[in-house]
Design a protein around this motif. Structure first.
Motif, PDB file in Angstrom:
ATOM      1  N   GLU A  50       0.824  -1.203   0.000  1.00 22.43           N
ATOM      2  CA  GLU A  50       0.000   0.000   0.000  1.00 22.43           C
ATOM      3  C   GLU A  50       0.861   1.256   0.000  1.00 22.43           C
ATOM      4  OE1 GLU A  50      -4.088  -1.459   2.188  1.00 22.43           O
ATOM      5  OE2 GLU A  50      -2.519  -0.557   3.404  1.00 22.43           O
ATOM      6  N   MET A  51       1.982   1.211   0.682  1.00 22.90           N
ATOM      7  CA  MET A  51       2.904   2.354   0.689  1.00 22.90           C
ATOM      8  C   MET A  51       3.378   2.677  -0.717  1.00 22.90           C
ATOM      9  SD  MET A  51       6.336   2.894   3.025  1.00 22.90           S
ATOM     10  CE  MET A  51       7.262   1.543   2.289  1.00 22.90           C
ATOM     11  N   GLY A  52       3.461   1.648  -1.577  1.00 23.97           N
ATOM     12  CA  GLY A  52       3.864   1.861  -2.952  1.00 23.97           C
ATOM     13  C   GLY A  52       2.716   2.224  -3.871  1.00 23.97           C
ATOM     14  N   GLY A  53       1.482   2.214  -3.359  1.00 26.05           N
ATOM     15  CA  GLY A  53       0.336   2.609  -4.152  1.00 26.05           C
ATOM     16  C   GLY A  53      -0.500   1.474  -4.689  1.00 26.05           C
ATOM     17  N   ALA A  54      -0.374   0.269  -4.124  1.00 25.82           N
ATOM     18  CA  ALA A  54      -1.121  -0.896  -4.609  1.00 25.82           C
ATOM     19  C   ALA A  54      -2.171  -1.327  -3.601  1.00 25.82           C
ATOM     20  CB  ALA A  54      -0.169  -2.054  -4.886  1.00 25.82           C
ATOM     21  N   MET A 257      14.833   3.532   1.894  1.00 28.37           N
ATOM     22  CA  MET A 257      15.138   2.322   1.135  1.00 28.37           C
ATOM     23  C   MET A 257      13.871   1.539   0.846  1.00 28.37           C
ATOM     24  SD  MET A 257      15.262  -1.232   1.801  1.00 28.37           S
ATOM     25  CE  MET A 257      15.609  -1.373   3.545  1.00 28.37           C
ATOM     26  N   ALA A 258      13.064   1.298   1.883  1.00 29.82           N
ATOM     27  CA  ALA A 258      11.848   0.510   1.720  1.00 29.82           C
ATOM     28  C   ALA A 258      10.873   1.194   0.771  1.00 29.82           C
ATOM     29  CB  ALA A 258      11.201   0.277   3.080  1.00 29.82           C
ATOM     30  N   PHE A 259      10.711   2.494   0.934  1.00 27.28           N
ATOM     31  CA  PHE A 259       9.772   3.234   0.080  1.00 27.28           C
ATOM     32  C   PHE A 259      10.194   3.172  -1.383  1.00 27.28           C
ATOM     33  CE2 PHE A 259       8.636   7.171  -2.128  1.00 27.28           C
ATOM     34  CZ  PHE A 259       7.255   7.071  -2.082  1.00 27.28           C
ATOM     35  N   GLU A 260      11.476   3.359  -1.654  1.00 26.04           N
ATOM     36  CA  GLU A 260      11.939   3.368  -3.038  1.00 26.04           C
ATOM     37  C   GLU A 260      11.791   1.984  -3.681  1.00 26.04           C
ATOM     38  OE1 GLU A 260      12.775   5.877  -4.886  1.00 26.04           O
ATOM     39  OE2 GLU A 260      12.670   7.368  -3.286  1.00 26.04           O
ATOM     40  N   LEU A 261      12.092   0.927  -2.939  1.00 28.32           N
ATOM     41  CA  LEU A 261      11.993  -0.413  -3.513  1.00 28.32           C
ATOM     42  C   LEU A 261      10.553  -0.775  -3.849  1.00 28.32           C
ATOM     43  CD1 LEU A 261      14.550  -2.599  -1.517  1.00 28.32           C
ATOM     44  CD2 LEU A 261      14.718  -1.775  -3.873  1.00 28.32           C
ATOM     45  N   ILE A 262       9.620  -0.485  -2.941  1.00 28.89           N
ATOM     46  CA  ILE A 262       8.247  -0.875  -3.223  1.00 28.89           C
ATOM     47  C   ILE A 262       7.609   0.063  -4.238  1.00 28.89           C
ATOM     48  CG2 ILE A 262       7.084   0.406  -1.373  1.00 28.89           C
ATOM     49  CD1 ILE A 262       6.384  -3.202  -2.690  1.00 28.89           C
ATOM     50  N   SER A 263       8.009   1.311  -4.278  1.00 27.52           N
ATOM     51  CA  SER A 263       7.502   2.216  -5.308  1.00 27.52           C
ATOM     52  C   SER A 263       7.914   1.721  -6.684  1.00 27.52           C
ATOM     53  CB  SER A 263       8.025   3.634  -5.087  1.00 27.52           C
ATOM     54  OG  SER A 263       7.512   4.180  -3.898  1.00 27.52           O
ATOM     55  N   PHE A 264       9.153   1.285  -6.825  1.00 25.78           N
ATOM     56  CA  PHE A 264       9.620   0.733  -8.096  1.00 25.78           C
ATOM     57  C   PHE A 264       8.821  -0.500  -8.480  1.00 25.78           C
ATOM     58  CE2 PHE A 264      12.366  -2.531 -10.045  1.00 25.78           C
ATOM     59  CZ  PHE A 264      12.511  -1.954 -11.303  1.00 25.78           C
ATOM     60  N   PHE A 265       8.638  -1.418  -7.526  1.00 28.91           N
ATOM     61  CA  PHE A 265       7.936  -2.664  -7.814  1.00 28.91           C
ATOM     62  C   PHE A 265       6.495  -2.406  -8.262  1.00 28.91           C
ATOM     63  CE2 PHE A 265       5.299  -6.284  -6.448  1.00 28.91           C
ATOM     64  CZ  PHE A 265       5.920  -7.312  -7.151  1.00 28.91           C
ATOM     65  N   VAL A 266       5.795  -1.527  -7.556  1.00 33.03           N
ATOM     66  CA  VAL A 266       4.401  -1.247  -7.897  1.00 33.03           C
ATOM     67  C   VAL A 266       4.293  -0.532  -9.234  1.00 33.03           C
ATOM     68  CG1 VAL A 266       2.321   0.001  -7.201  1.00 33.03           C
ATOM     69  CG2 VAL A 266       3.632  -1.288  -5.496  1.00 33.03           C
ATOM     70  N   ARG A 267       5.211   0.382  -9.515  1.00 36.99           N
ATOM     71  CA  ARG A 267       5.174   1.074 -10.814  1.00 36.99           C
ATOM     72  C   ARG A 267       5.459   0.102 -11.960  1.00 36.99           C
ATOM     73  NH1 ARG A 267       3.278   3.728  -7.859  1.00 36.99           N
ATOM     74  NH2 ARG A 267       1.525   2.936  -9.075  1.00 36.99           N
ATOM     75  N   GLU A 268       6.309  -0.869 -11.720  1.00 36.44           N
ATOM     76  CA  GLU A 268       6.517  -1.913 -12.720  1.00 36.44           C
ATOM     77  C   GLU A 268       5.219  -2.696 -12.949  1.00 36.44           C
ATOM     78  OE1 GLU A 268       9.932  -3.246 -14.315  1.00 36.44           O
ATOM     79  OE2 GLU A 268       9.484  -1.097 -14.319  1.00 36.44           O
ATOM     80  N   ALA A 269       4.561  -3.053 -11.852  1.00 38.58           N
ATOM     81  CA  ALA A 269       3.315  -3.806 -11.970  1.00 38.58           C
ATOM     82  C   ALA A 269       2.235  -2.991 -12.672  1.00 38.58           C
ATOM     83  CB  ALA A 269       2.830  -4.224 -10.585  1.00 38.58           C
TER      84      ALA A 269
END
Length: 306
Positions: A50-54, A257-269
């Motif tokens: 959810e922090m990444g927007g999913a 670190m955590a925010f950037e990693l999950i933001s990248f993953f969600v934007r990929e998805a």
């Protein structure tokens, strides 16, 4: 086991409209066996996505082929979480469906944390023998040792498709903010034999044994971290004496670190566009869970009866 009052009454605390689900990526998390009657997902993984927007849905550990297919049809990706179970057939089937979509031009995204990282490594190798055990890496915060490929990777280099200007390579080279909680892992020498397996970073355990800390597939949207970025923001640990059980780093560097990693993953998805169909019957975690347990290793855990 402590269950929430709302769950016991059969009342959902959150009701999502169809529009709210189709407007954002929907990521499945595979639940794990909790005991002989329940499966679970720690709330930290839900909050992390959810922090990444999913939004998140559950992929049952015991799902049959039809259920796996329905969930893949209605999601943008899957995150395999950390834990203890051996690689189950539903995860193998989901991986096959995901790579079929990728081969057809749909960038369905897969991610793995700790055990999930190990599952993806075995699936890419088509072998369980790439996994080694005996590492002394429990409750161990480390700075990453990047490979040249890691410095130029999609995951960590902001010039290769990320949505941020944060220098993640410097941040993670200079700060020991990645929490390891594993005794098994992937030896870098063995990793070199896995086709299309790009090692991004490595580390050594307390005894000096090297292991892979992160990878991405050379061409597919498949990503893994041996460490636990979901814990930096959402897990504090503790026991009855308030002694920390999980030393996740909660400073600015760990949180970033955590925010950037999950933001990248969600934007990929998100590149797959809208896949969720409200009429499918696939429910978000908040609506489908049958109670919440509160504990120490995970502050909150969503539960489902098997």
């Amino acid at each position: 086991m402590k269950l929430s009052l709302l769950a016991l009454l059969g009342v959902s605390s959150v009701t999502a409209s169809p529009d709210s689900l189709t407007a954002v990526p929907v990521i499945a998390i595979m639940s794990h066996p909790y005991n002989s009657t329940h499966e679970f997902i720690p709330a930290s993984y839900v909050k992390y996505l959810e922090m990444g927007g999913a939004r998140t849905v559950r992929l049952p550990f015991t799902a049959d082929d039809a259920e796996v297919e329905k969930i893949v049809d209605n999601t943008n990706g899957i995150l395999f979480m950390g834990g203890k179970p051996t690689l189950p057939e539903p995860a193998i089937h989901a991986y096959a469906l995901a790579t079929d979509l990728q081969d057809g031009g749909t960038p369905y995204t897969l991610g793995g944390t700790c055990l999930g990282f190990q599952w993806l490594s075995m699936l890419m190798a088509n072998s369980t023998e790439v996994l080694s055990c005996g590492f002394d890496s429990e409750d161990l915060n480390l700075a990453l040792e990047f490979t040249d490929a890691g410095k130029a990777s999609r995951t960590y280099n902001p010039d290769t498709g990320k949505y941020s200007s944060v220098d993640m390579v410097s941040l993670l080279t200079d700060n020991a903010v990645t929490l390891n909680m594993h005794t098994c892992g992937i030896d870098p020498v063995v990793a070199a034999t896995i086709p299309d397996y790009t090692v991004l970073a490595t580390n050594m355990d307390r005894a000096g044994l090297p292991f892979v800390s992160g990878f991405e597939h050379a061409t597919r949207p498949i990503y893994g971290t041996q460490f636990h970025p979901e814990k930096n923001n959402f897990e504090y640990g503790g026991d009855s004496a308030d002694v920390a059980a999980e030393p996740a780093v909660h400073d600015e560097n760990g949180l970033r670190m955590a925010f950037e990693l999950i933001s990248f993953f969600v934007r990929e998805a998100a590149k797959t566009g809208t896949r969720y169909d409200a009429a499918s019957g696939v429910e978000i975690v908040y609506e489908s869970n049958e109670g919440i347990e509160k504990g120490d290793a995970h502050e909150e855990t969503y539960m489902w009866k098997m």
